[in-house]
Structures are given as C-alpha cells and as structure tokens.
Design an enzyme around this catalytic site. Structure first.
Site, PDB file in Angstrom:
ATOM      1  N   CYS A  96       1.156  -1.603  -0.144  1.00 59.32           N
ATOM      2  CA  CYS A  96      -0.076  -0.160  -0.042  1.00 59.32           C
ATOM      3  C   CYS A  96       1.171   1.154  -0.123  1.00 59.32           C
ATOM      4  CB  CYS A  96      -1.637   0.174   1.160  1.00 59.32           C
ATOM      5  SG  CYS A  96      -2.012   1.554   1.176  1.00 59.32           S
ATOM      6  N   CYS A 206      -0.942   3.806  -6.971  1.00 58.24           N
ATOM      7  CA  CYS A 206      -1.841   2.956  -5.658  1.00 58.24           C
ATOM      8  C   CYS A 206      -1.663   1.505  -6.279  1.00 58.24           C
ATOM      9  CB  CYS A 206      -3.214   3.940  -5.504  1.00 58.24           C
ATOM     10  SG  CYS A 206      -4.165   2.872  -4.383  1.00 58.24           S
ATOM     11  N   THR A 207      -1.142   0.715  -5.304  1.00 60.25           N
ATOM     12  CA  THR A 207      -1.559  -0.672  -5.614  1.00 60.25           C
ATOM     13  C   THR A 207      -2.972  -1.209  -6.097  1.00 60.25           C
ATOM     14  OG1 THR A 207      -2.608  -1.139  -3.908  1.00 60.25           O
ATOM     15  CG2 THR A 207       0.576  -1.437  -4.763  1.00 60.25           C
TER      16      THR A 207
HETATM   17  N1  DGL Z   1      -4.021   0.265  -2.140  1.00 58.15           N
HETATM   18  C1  DGL Z   1      -3.555   1.688  -1.965  1.00 58.15           C
HETATM   19  C2  DGL Z   1      -2.305   2.562  -2.049  1.00 58.15           C
HETATM   20  O1  DGL Z   1      -1.417   2.201  -2.806  1.00 58.15           O
HETATM   21  C3  DGL Z   1      -4.555   2.039  -1.533  1.00 58.15           C
HETATM   22  C4  DGL Z   1      -4.976   3.379  -0.101  1.00 58.15           C
HETATM   23  C5  DGL Z   1      -6.482   3.696  -0.195  1.00 58.15           C
HETATM   24  O2  DGL Z   1      -7.178   3.294   0.737  1.00 58.15           O
HETATM   25  O3  DGL Z   1      -6.572   4.785  -0.614  1.00 58.15           O
HETATM   26  O4  DGL Z   1      -1.869   3.700  -1.506  1.00 58.15           O
END
Ligand code: DGL
Length: 300
Positions: A96, A206-207
């Site tokens: 994340c 963002c993943t």
């Molecule tokens: N997958 C998370 C990232 O890489 C998402 C963050 C979120 O929940 O806003 O930042």
C-alpha cells in the site's frame, strides 16, 4: 518495462530488517493493503516466489486509507503488522503506497521482521518519459506525504510530474467496478489533462490502480506507458529473504495463499477468482486497534 527501469524502480523500493533468526524458512510472508489493491502485488510475488506461503490481509472495512488521517493509517499498519507476526509471518510486504508513505518508518521501529514497502515509480517514469512530462495518480495522502515529496523533488529536475489525487478510484475497485461508464468518466477527468499536457507516462501510485489498466487504455490508447512496480516489489522481497537466509525450501506442492479480510470478503473472493483463477474462501478477521476501538465506541 525495460530492464533499466525495473532496476531503478527496485532502487526506489524501500526495505530493512531486524532480528529474524528465530523464524523458520517455511513461515509465511504477510502481505497487506487497505483493501484489494495489494492483490496486484501478491500476484507478482506468487509468480516470482512460488514456494513461499503467503497470508494476505485486506483492511477493506476501513478502506480507503487515502481519505483517513495520518494517525489512523499508522495505527492500522502497526496493528495489522502485529497480527501477521502473531500468525507467524517472517516478513511483511506493505502493499500500500499510502501506508508506506505515511507509516512504514514508525512500523519498522516496532516490528521485528523485514518490511518491504512500496512507493510510486517516479524514478522509472523520469527515466522512460520521452516528452519529459509524466502523470502521477496516487491517493491524496501519498501525494502530500513528506516521503513522496522528497522522491518527486529528486527526479523533477528535467521531468515535469502532473500530480493527480485519484479520489473515488479505490472505492470503485473495492466494489469490483473496473469498467462502468461512471468510472471511465471519472478516470477521464484525471487523465485527459495529462494527455493535453503531452504526458507520455503514467505512474500508477496506488496498488489498486493496476486493476484499472484496461479502463485507462480505453481512454488513452497507447499514448501513456503505465508504470506499476509490483514486479519490482516481488524482486525486492526475494532479495530480502535471500539476505536473511529466509527463502522457503523448494516444494513440489503449490501453496494456495491464505486470504483474510476485515470485511465480509465477498469482493476479495470475486477478485481472487478473476485475477488469480483461485476459488478460495476468504476468512473474515477482526484486527482491533486503538482507533477502530474508539470508532466503534463512537469516540472517534
Ligand atoms: N492500495 C492503496 C495504496 O496503494 C490504497 C490506499 C487507500 O485505501 O486509499 O495507496
């Protein structure tokens, strides 16, 4: 991605370790994200390290982190890291960008296992862009973090980055919406200004966003090279496990990951089936932390 770009994105990924000597090599690797986005990282880890047992935690009950305050993200990162260690994890991938940007430094002070974080692929984008204009889509928390700002500053000398918070995109992926007309319009509002500014590269910071690659293609065609660092993260995990003599022994049996969610896990099950081709139950887990206890008692 060209080899040089992969190498440079590896350099930009962050890792450290402390005492792991007491954990067995066949202990699992923990992977966590605010929600489903880290499954894009898990897919790359499975491909690179098929002998490793994996436990995945999606904190979907509290996603998106990008709309939370900094203390909340740090509190959840620590609580989930501790929970994964209690499950026997020998290493932790913080899959994340938001949690890495916000809280990996603090978590490293408290958690006694190697931690691999992720950060937007700014360096590979600066290397690859021909037009010297690159877009960056990431959460607002990531973009305003000191860690991201320092990274962007290091590579901004002859490349312009257009920073765009992806409000609403994590929520869409969490409900498995990757192609609705509303989503495409939202994405277009973020991407069209980048195209108009002659960007030729887009950092998926963002993943969750790699799940939107087809939607992005439907807007930008092949005008944008997409930078996703999940393969580089898997390589960095491999290097850390090697460094600590923690690689799992080769095995002929394929290991199915253990999938956990802080919500009912229905969406995770759906994405795991379509992304990984695995028909597996998702365990609903309770991982209490200071801030969620306060939320539940109406104090936050
Ligand atoms: N997958 C998370 C990232 O890489 C998402 C963050 C979120 O929940 O806003 O930042």
């Amino acid at each position: 991605m060209p080899l040089d770009a992969i190498r440079s994105s590896l350099e930009s990924i962050d890792a450290s370790a402390s005492d792991v000597s007491s954990l067995g090599v066949n202990a699992p690797v923990g992977i966590f994200d605010s929600g489903l986005g880290g499954l894009s990282v898990l897919r790359a880890v499975r491909a690179a390290l098929p002998d490793e047992q994996l436990i995945y935690v999606a904190d979907s009950l509290y996603a998106p982190y990008g709309e939370r305050d900094e203390d909340f993200i740090a509190d959840r990162t620590l609580a989930i890291g501790e929970w994964l260690i209690a499950q026997g994890a020998k290493a932790l991938v913080v899959a994340c960008n938001t949690a890495t940007a916000q809280s990996i430094a603090q978590a490293r002070e408290r958690l006694p296992i190697p931690m691999i974080g992720v950060e937007p692929g700014i360096k590979p984008a600066a290397l690859m862009s021909q037009t010297r204009v690159a877009g960056v889509l990431a959460t607002a928390v990531t973009l305003r973090s000191a860690r991201f700002q320092a990274l962007a500053e290091r590579h901004s000398t002859d490349c312009r980055f257009i920073l765009q918070p992806g409000h609403g995109l994590v929520q869409a992926v969490e409900r498995c919406d990757i192609d609705s007309p509303e989503l495409i319009e939202l994405l277009r509002s973020y991407i069209q200004p980048m195209l108009d500014a002659n960007a030729d590269t887009l950092v998926l910071g963002c993943t969750h966003y790699p799940f939107l690659d087809q939607a992005i293609r439907s807007i930008a065609g092949d005008r944008l090279a997409l930078i996703d660092t999940s393969v580089a993260i898997a390589r960095q995990l491999e290097r850390q496990l090697d460094l600590h003599g923690m690689r799992a022994a080769p095995s002929r049996d394929a290991h199915a990951p253990r999938f956990c969610s802080t919500n009912d896990g229905r969406m995770q099950q759906k994405l795991v089936a379509s992304l990984l081709g695995l028909d597996i139950d998702v365990e609903q887990v309770v991982i209490a932390s200071r801030r969620t206890r306060a939320l539940e008692s109406g104090r936050a």
